[in-house]
Scaffold this motif. Structure first.
Motif, PDB file in Angstrom:
ATOM      1  N   GLU A 244       7.596   9.357  26.713  1.00  0.00           N
ATOM      2  CA  GLU A 244       6.811   8.457  27.558  1.00  0.00           C
ATOM      3  C   GLU A 244       5.367   8.312  27.079  1.00  0.00           C
ATOM      4  O   GLU A 244       4.620   7.449  27.572  1.00  0.00           O
ATOM      5  CB  GLU A 244       6.818   8.928  29.012  1.00  0.00           C
ATOM      6  CG  GLU A 244       6.233  10.299  29.249  1.00  0.00           C
ATOM      7  CD  GLU A 244       7.266  11.419  29.148  1.00  0.00           C
ATOM      8  OE1 GLU A 244       6.981  12.512  29.672  1.00  0.00           O
ATOM      9  OE2 GLU A 244       8.341  11.183  28.549  1.00  0.00           O
ATOM     10  N   GLN A 245       4.956   9.130  26.113  1.00  0.00           N
ATOM     11  CA  GLN A 245       3.599   9.038  25.572  1.00  0.00           C
ATOM     12  C   GLN A 245       3.524   8.170  24.321  1.00  0.00           C
ATOM     13  O   GLN A 245       2.440   7.929  23.799  1.00  0.00           O
ATOM     14  CB  GLN A 245       3.068  10.439  25.214  1.00  0.00           C
ATOM     15  CG  GLN A 245       2.905  11.389  26.378  1.00  0.00           C
ATOM     16  CD  GLN A 245       2.550  12.773  25.891  1.00  0.00           C
ATOM     17  OE1 GLN A 245       3.414  13.595  25.561  1.00  0.00           O
ATOM     18  NE2 GLN A 245       1.255  13.051  25.818  1.00  0.00           N
ATOM     19  N   ARG A 246       4.652   7.687  23.829  1.00  0.00           N
ATOM     20  CA  ARG A 246       4.707   6.981  22.556  1.00  0.00           C
ATOM     21  C   ARG A 246       4.679   5.466  22.762  1.00  0.00           C
ATOM     22  O   ARG A 246       5.340   4.936  23.638  1.00  0.00           O
ATOM     23  CB  ARG A 246       5.966   7.366  21.789  1.00  0.00           C
ATOM     24  CG  ARG A 246       6.153   8.864  21.635  1.00  0.00           C
ATOM     25  CD  ARG A 246       7.540   9.198  21.090  1.00  0.00           C
ATOM     26  NE  ARG A 246       7.835  10.625  21.208  1.00  0.00           N
ATOM     27  CZ  ARG A 246       9.017  11.164  20.949  1.00  0.00           C
ATOM     28  NH1 ARG A 246      10.011  10.385  20.527  1.00  0.00           N
ATOM     29  NH2 ARG A 246       9.210  12.466  21.100  1.00  0.00           N
ATOM     30  N   ARG A 247       3.899   4.783  21.911  1.00  0.00           N
ATOM     31  CA  ARG A 247       3.794   3.328  21.955  1.00  0.00           C
ATOM     32  C   ARG A 247       3.920   2.791  20.529  1.00  0.00           C
ATOM     33  O   ARG A 247       3.185   3.211  19.647  1.00  0.00           O
ATOM     34  CB  ARG A 247       2.442   2.878  22.533  1.00  0.00           C
ATOM     35  CG  ARG A 247       2.059   3.547  23.836  1.00  0.00           C
ATOM     36  CD  ARG A 247       2.850   2.989  25.015  1.00  0.00           C
ATOM     37  NE  ARG A 247       2.440   3.651  26.244  1.00  0.00           N
ATOM     38  CZ  ARG A 247       3.064   4.686  26.784  1.00  0.00           C
ATOM     39  NH1 ARG A 247       4.138   5.198  26.185  1.00  0.00           N
ATOM     40  NH2 ARG A 247       2.637   5.211  27.918  1.00  0.00           N
ATOM     41  N   MET A 248       4.830   1.848  20.312  1.00  0.00           N
ATOM     42  CA  MET A 248       4.998   1.197  19.021  1.00  0.00           C
ATOM     43  C   MET A 248       4.884  -0.297  19.272  1.00  0.00           C
ATOM     44  O   MET A 248       5.731  -0.895  19.932  1.00  0.00           O
ATOM     45  CB  MET A 248       6.347   1.567  18.400  1.00  0.00           C
ATOM     46  CG  MET A 248       6.522   1.086  16.967  1.00  0.00           C
ATOM     47  SD  MET A 248       8.025   1.791  16.219  1.00  0.00           S
ATOM     48  CE  MET A 248       8.106   0.859  14.689  1.00  0.00           C
ATOM     49  N   ILE A 249       3.799  -0.911  18.767  1.00  0.00           N
ATOM     50  CA  ILE A 249       3.491  -2.299  19.085  1.00  0.00           C
ATOM     51  C   ILE A 249       3.280  -3.078  17.792  1.00  0.00           C
ATOM     52  O   ILE A 249       2.525  -2.655  16.916  1.00  0.00           O
ATOM     53  CB  ILE A 249       2.224  -2.396  19.959  1.00  0.00           C
ATOM     54  CG1 ILE A 249       2.420  -1.580  21.248  1.00  0.00           C
ATOM     55  CG2 ILE A 249       1.897  -3.852  20.280  1.00  0.00           C
ATOM     56  CD1 ILE A 249       1.182  -1.520  22.128  1.00  0.00           C
ATOM     57  N   MET A 250       3.932  -4.234  17.685  1.00  0.00           N
ATOM     58  CA  MET A 250       3.804  -5.058  16.493  1.00  0.00           C
ATOM     59  C   MET A 250       2.564  -5.947  16.596  1.00  0.00           C
ATOM     60  O   MET A 250       2.263  -6.503  17.653  1.00  0.00           O
ATOM     61  CB  MET A 250       5.045  -5.933  16.299  1.00  0.00           C
ATOM     62  CG  MET A 250       5.003  -6.752  15.007  1.00  0.00           C
ATOM     63  SD  MET A 250       6.572  -7.557  14.608  1.00  0.00           S
ATOM     64  CE  MET A 250       6.688  -8.729  15.954  1.00  0.00           C
ATOM     65  N   GLY A 251       1.838  -6.061  15.490  1.00  0.00           N
ATOM     66  CA  GLY A 251       0.665  -6.920  15.442  1.00  0.00           C
ATOM     67  C   GLY A 251      -0.377  -6.355  14.506  1.00  0.00           C
ATOM     68  O   GLY A 251      -0.248  -5.240  13.993  1.00  0.00           O
ATOM     69  N   ASP A 252      -1.408  -7.130  14.268  1.00  0.00           N
ATOM     70  CA  ASP A 252      -2.506  -6.669  13.439  1.00  0.00           C
ATOM     71  C   ASP A 252      -3.106  -5.412  14.055  1.00  0.00           C
ATOM     72  O   ASP A 252      -3.521  -5.429  15.215  1.00  0.00           O
ATOM     73  CB  ASP A 252      -3.568  -7.759  13.345  1.00  0.00           C
ATOM     74  CG  ASP A 252      -4.794  -7.285  12.592  1.00  0.00           C
ATOM     75  OD1 ASP A 252      -5.808  -6.965  13.253  1.00  0.00           O
ATOM     76  OD2 ASP A 252      -4.730  -7.222  11.355  1.00  0.00           O
ATOM     77  N   PRO A 253      -3.168  -4.280  13.318  1.00  0.00           N
ATOM     78  CA  PRO A 253      -3.624  -3.018  13.904  1.00  0.00           C
ATOM     79  C   PRO A 253      -4.999  -3.103  14.565  1.00  0.00           C
ATOM     80  O   PRO A 253      -5.211  -2.541  15.645  1.00  0.00           O
ATOM     81  CB  PRO A 253      -3.641  -2.059  12.705  1.00  0.00           C
ATOM     82  CG  PRO A 253      -2.593  -2.594  11.793  1.00  0.00           C
ATOM     83  CD  PRO A 253      -2.685  -4.089  11.927  1.00  0.00           C
ATOM     84  N   THR A 254      -5.940  -3.816  13.937  1.00  0.00           N
ATOM     85  CA  THR A 254      -7.278  -3.918  14.512  1.00  0.00           C
ATOM     86  C   THR A 254      -7.233  -4.551  15.895  1.00  0.00           C
ATOM     87  O   THR A 254      -7.841  -4.055  16.845  1.00  0.00           O
ATOM     88  CB  THR A 254      -8.188  -4.739  13.579  1.00  0.00           C
ATOM     89  OG1 THR A 254      -8.263  -4.092  12.304  1.00  0.00           O
ATOM     90  CG2 THR A 254      -9.587  -4.857  14.168  1.00  0.00           C
ATOM     91  N   LYS A 255      -6.495  -5.650  16.022  1.00  0.00           N
ATOM     92  CA  LYS A 255      -6.414  -6.356  17.300  1.00  0.00           C
ATOM     93  C   LYS A 255      -5.608  -5.568  18.329  1.00  0.00           C
ATOM     94  O   LYS A 255      -5.976  -5.501  19.500  1.00  0.00           O
ATOM     95  CB  LYS A 255      -5.805  -7.741  17.093  1.00  0.00           C
ATOM     96  CG  LYS A 255      -6.656  -8.662  16.241  1.00  0.00           C
ATOM     97  CD  LYS A 255      -5.981 -10.015  16.034  1.00  0.00           C
ATOM     98  CE  LYS A 255      -6.842 -10.928  15.172  1.00  0.00           C
ATOM     99  NZ  LYS A 255      -6.184 -12.237  14.923  1.00  0.00           N
ATOM    100  N   VAL A 256      -4.506  -4.977  17.880  1.00  0.00           N
ATOM    101  CA  VAL A 256      -3.651  -4.224  18.804  1.00  0.00           C
ATOM    102  C   VAL A 256      -4.404  -3.036  19.397  1.00  0.00           C
ATOM    103  O   VAL A 256      -4.383  -2.813  20.612  1.00  0.00           O
ATOM    104  CB  VAL A 256      -2.369  -3.741  18.085  1.00  0.00           C
ATOM    105  CG1 VAL A 256      -1.628  -2.716  18.951  1.00  0.00           C
ATOM    106  CG2 VAL A 256      -1.456  -4.917  17.785  1.00  0.00           C
ATOM    107  N   LEU A 257      -5.073  -2.271  18.557  1.00  0.00           N
ATOM    108  CA  LEU A 257      -5.754  -1.062  19.035  1.00  0.00           C
ATOM    109  C   LEU A 257      -6.911  -1.396  19.965  1.00  0.00           C
ATOM    110  O   LEU A 257      -7.086  -0.768  21.008  1.00  0.00           O
ATOM    111  CB  LEU A 257      -6.240  -0.230  17.847  1.00  0.00           C
ATOM    112  CG  LEU A 257      -5.141   0.322  16.932  1.00  0.00           C
ATOM    113  CD1 LEU A 257      -5.756   1.058  15.745  1.00  0.00           C
ATOM    114  CD2 LEU A 257      -4.192   1.229  17.687  1.00  0.00           C
TER     115      LEU A 257
END
Length: 307
Positions: A244-257
């Motif tokens: 439940e602590q893990r997040r995997m999100i697609m997209g440009d890393p700078t914008k996503v973070l």
């Protein structure tokens, strides 16, 4: 017997309180660490005053340094009453980077804490600010303090990239997670781990799949996504990160973070940095591009020296 952790807070040559004081004090208290507060003073107007002789100018410099030292001692007293072991130091130096690195070699620290100084993109293009110099040169964990809602962080986000194309940084992700876990544990904070992945810029040849100009097919992209997902889950698993602590999100890393940190009220994002050689210094990295964009503070982990 374990040694007491030590934190170093670098403050502005101007005698002004900023959020880094509160964050450093909170972390020192939470971790039972000693705190060394140091100011590297240099004021252009004072240093280049041409209307006085050298002796008078030296007296002015000494007077300013002494006033700053007394000011830091005033800031240190209430922290000592809280049980924090605090020392202070003021040094007159024009270019602080070298002195900071010397301090860290002579008296190793567990982390260097500093307020993030705002810089315009023009200034960053024309000159290399101290924050960027530290980001590239400092080998100890480096905490750039932005706005502080909670002096003791409540929400910590660890950003990792488990799919490096070479072996130079194979242990960096584990060190990021170890540091984030330690920070979250000492502060009793909530920890999340995120992997922001971007397949749009990847070509097949980078991974041995034919012509370098050929972009991934949907099948190949799915296979790579599944491989990255498996690697991410294995990395999180061996570092004790719950599902439940893990997040995997697609997209440009700078914008996503930046977007995730702002939307979820993150206090600190823990990231790793790469090493720079030659012209690579002109390109920067994800953490460098995020330095002036993140809505929260940043905790940077350097890679281990290459033998």
């Amino acid at each position: 017997m374990s040694m007491q952790p030590r934190l170093m807070l670098v403050v502005s040559p101007l005698m002004e309180h900023n959020p880094a004081f509160d964050r450093a004090a909170a972390l020192a208290k939470a971790e039972g660490a000693a705190l060394h507060i140091v100011a590297f003073d240099y004021l252009d107007g004072l240093a280049t005053a041409g209307l006085v002789n050298e002796q008078a100018l030296e007296q002015m410099r000494l007077g300013y340094v002494e006033r700053h030292r007394q000011w830091l001692e005033e800031k240190a007293r209430p922290l000592r009453k809280l049980g924090i072991d605090v020392t202070t130091e003021v040094t007159w130096v024009e270019r602080p980077l070298k002195e900071i690195l010397i301090h860290l070699r002579e008296a190793p620290m567990d982390a260097l804490i500093k307020t993030m100084d705002p810089e315009s993109w023009i200034s960053r293009f024309m000159f290399t600010p101290l924050d960027v110099q530290l980001l590239r040169e400092c080998e100890v964990p480096l905490h750039f303090v932005n706005t502080v809602t909670h002096a003791r962080p409540r929400k910590i986000l660890a950003a990792i990239d488990p799919f490096h194309r070479d072996g130079c940084y194979k242990d960096l992700n584990d060190r990021i997670l170890a540091e984030a876990n330690k920070l979250a544990s000492s502060c009793d904070a909530q920890l999340e781990v995120i992997y922001a992945y971007d397949l749009s810029s990847i070509t097949a040849a980078e991974y041995g799949f034919g012509n370098g100009s050929t972009f991934f097919s949907s099948t190949l992209a799915r296979q790579l996504y599944e491989a990255q997902g498996a690697t991410f889950q294995a990395l999180a698993e061996r570092n004790g990160i719950a599902a439940e602590q893990r997040r995997m999100i697609m997209g440009d890393p700078t914008k996503v973070l930046a977007s995730y940190a702002g939307a979820h009220d993150i206090d600190i994002i823990v990231m790793g940095r790469v090493r720079y050689d030659g012209l690579d210094k002109l390109i920067g990295s994800t953490v460098e591009s995020l330095l002036y964009k993140m809505p929260c503070s940043i905790w940077v982990i350097a890679p281990q020296p290459v033998d």
